[in-house]
Design a protein around this motif. Structure first.
Motif, mmCIF file in Angstrom:
data_model
loop_
_atom_site.group_PDB
_atom_site.id
_atom_site.type_symbol
_atom_site.label_atom_id
_atom_site.label_comp_id
_atom_site.label_asym_id
_atom_site.label_seq_id
_atom_site.Cartn_x
_atom_site.Cartn_y
_atom_site.Cartn_z
ATOM 1 N N GLN A 37 0.857 -1.177 0.000
ATOM 2 C CA GLN A 37 0.000 0.000 0.000
ATOM 3 C C GLN A 37 0.896 1.230 0.000
ATOM 4 O O GLN A 37 1.459 1.613 1.031
ATOM 5 C CB GLN A 37 -0.932 0.009 1.214
ATOM 6 C CG GLN A 37 -1.956 1.137 1.183
ATOM 7 C CD GLN A 37 -2.949 1.065 2.324
ATOM 8 O OE1 GLN A 37 -2.654 0.539 3.401
ATOM 9 N NE2 GLN A 37 -4.145 1.605 2.108
ATOM 10 N N GLN A 38 1.045 1.829 -1.158
ATOM 11 C CA GLN A 38 1.866 3.021 -1.266
ATOM 12 C C GLN A 38 1.142 4.214 -0.642
ATOM 13 O O GLN A 38 -0.087 4.192 -0.504
ATOM 14 C CB GLN A 38 2.200 3.276 -2.737
ATOM 15 C CG GLN A 38 3.093 2.169 -3.307
ATOM 16 C CD GLN A 38 3.384 2.335 -4.771
ATOM 17 O OE1 GLN A 38 2.492 2.315 -5.601
ATOM 18 N NE2 GLN A 38 4.659 2.474 -5.105
ATOM 19 N N GLN A 41 -2.578 5.536 -1.199
ATOM 20 C CA GLN A 41 -3.174 4.708 -2.238
ATOM 21 C C GLN A 41 -3.832 3.453 -1.674
ATOM 22 O O GLN A 41 -3.836 3.219 -0.467
ATOM 23 C CB GLN A 41 -2.097 4.334 -3.262
ATOM 24 C CG GLN A 41 -1.536 5.544 -3.986
ATOM 25 C CD GLN A 41 -0.692 5.167 -5.181
ATOM 26 O OE1 GLN A 41 -0.900 4.133 -5.804
ATOM 27 N NE2 GLN A 41 0.272 6.012 -5.511
ATOM 28 N N SER A 42 -4.388 2.694 -2.595
ATOM 29 C CA SER A 42 -5.067 1.464 -2.221
ATOM 30 C C SER A 42 -4.060 0.309 -2.137
ATOM 31 O O SER A 42 -2.853 0.509 -2.247
ATOM 32 C CB SER A 42 -6.146 1.173 -3.255
ATOM 33 O OG SER A 42 -6.933 0.084 -2.854
ATOM 34 N N THR A 44 -2.295 -3.214 -3.347
ATOM 35 C CA THR A 44 -1.959 -3.958 -4.555
ATOM 36 C C THR A 44 -1.341 -5.290 -4.148
ATOM 37 O O THR A 44 -0.415 -5.325 -3.338
ATOM 38 C CB THR A 44 -0.953 -3.173 -5.405
ATOM 39 O OG1 THR A 44 -1.526 -1.903 -5.753
ATOM 40 C CG2 THR A 44 -0.593 -3.935 -6.671
ATOM 41 N N SER A 89 6.428 2.209 1.746
ATOM 42 C CA SER A 89 5.030 1.768 1.653
ATOM 43 C C SER A 89 4.651 1.088 2.959
ATOM 44 O O SER A 89 5.491 0.866 3.818
ATOM 45 C CB SER A 89 4.837 0.742 0.530
ATOM 46 O OG SER A 89 5.015 1.296 -0.751
ATOM 47 N N LEU B 8 -7.671 10.625 -1.360
ATOM 48 C CA LEU B 8 -8.878 9.869 -1.633
ATOM 49 C C LEU B 8 -10.105 10.763 -1.609
ATOM 50 O O LEU B 8 -10.129 11.793 -0.930
ATOM 51 C CB LEU B 8 -9.043 8.770 -0.584
ATOM 52 C CG LEU B 8 -7.929 7.740 -0.501
ATOM 53 C CD1 LEU B 8 -8.184 6.777 0.621
ATOM 54 C CD2 LEU B 8 -7.790 7.011 -1.814
ATOM 55 N N THR B 104 -10.305 2.180 -5.015
ATOM 56 C CA THR B 104 -9.410 3.280 -4.653
ATOM 57 C C THR B 104 -9.612 3.769 -3.230
ATOM 58 O O THR B 104 -8.722 4.386 -2.663
ATOM 59 C CB THR B 104 -9.589 4.470 -5.602
ATOM 60 O OG1 THR B 104 -10.973 4.821 -5.625
ATOM 61 C CG2 THR B 104 -9.143 4.118 -7.007
#
Lengths: 111, 112
Positions: A37-38, A41-42, A44, A89, B8, B104
């Motif tokens: 999770q960077q 962000q979400s 991955t 991250s 976000l 997201t």
């Protein structure tokens, strides 16, 4: 649900070094995963950690950069190799047990 | 604290109101969906899930709605509380895999 712990919880590392992150589960699970999770962000998926065989990596992630071990059904490690600041991250492990549950994460900062 | 969710979309609601968080998923082959809550400095916490053979599922103060026609998922939180403030992620599970694809995320802010 399973109780998942990770070590270390956070670390600050110098570029060019490597860090190994541990994930421990309190019960045996077949499927374990590693996510990144960077910042801002979400999540991955990096790879699926397979017990007794090589991990299965997602597109964009390679074994040389993120070697993974899975010696048994309760434990896995992820190594972030030859780190650069772009590797900063949160790294999360998860297990699949009816649904998918996450550990608390390891917050990595690379200087 | 951690910088999860800096960029976000944000939903701001007053304490006691109901919240609705939306998510569009990408793959019509996905057959299982999960909502997670992530508080600052913590890993994602499972809230509620739903399978594609359902269109609604209720939990304690939360309801998930699934519209497969338009590939849309929503999370409804009743009587929102300050402790509900967090980033919320939907995730889809592709059929016959255990891999999750995450949305997201949406930051929920609850003000008094």
């Amino acid at each position: 649900s399973a109780v998942i712990s990770q070590k270390p919880s956070r670390d600050i590392c110098q570029r060019g070094t490597s860090l190994t992150i541990q994930c421990q589960v309190d019960s045996q699970v077949t499927m374990m995963f590693w996510y990144r999770q960077q910042p801002g962000q979400s999540l991955t998926l990096i790879a699926t950690a397979n017990q007794g065989s090589e991990a299965t990596y997602e597109s964009g992630f390679v074994i040389d950069k993120f070697p993974i071990s899975r010696p048994n059904l309760t434990f896995s490690t992820l190594t972030v190799s030859n780190m650069s600041p772009e590797d900063s991250s949160i790294y999360l492990c998860s297990v699949s047990q009816a649904s998918q549950f996450f550990g608390p994460g390891t917050r990595l900062t690379v200087l | 604290g951690e910088s999860v969710g800096l960029h976000l979309p944000t939903l701001s609601v007053q304490e006691g109101d109901n919240s609705i968080i939306n998510c569009a998923y990408s793959n019509s082959a996905s057959d299982y969906f999960i909502w997670y809550k992530q508080e600052s400095g913590k890993g994602p916490q499972f809230i509620i899930d739903i399978r594609s053979n359902m269109d609604k599922r209720q939990g304690q103060r939360v309801t998930v709605l699934l519209n497969k026609t338009v590939k849309h998922l929503s999370l409804q939180i009743a009587a929102t509380q300050p402790g509900d403030s967090a980033v919320y992620f939907c995730a889809e599970n592709r059929k016959n895999t255990d891999k999750l694809i995450f949305g997201t995320g949406t930051r929920l802010q609850v003000f008094p």
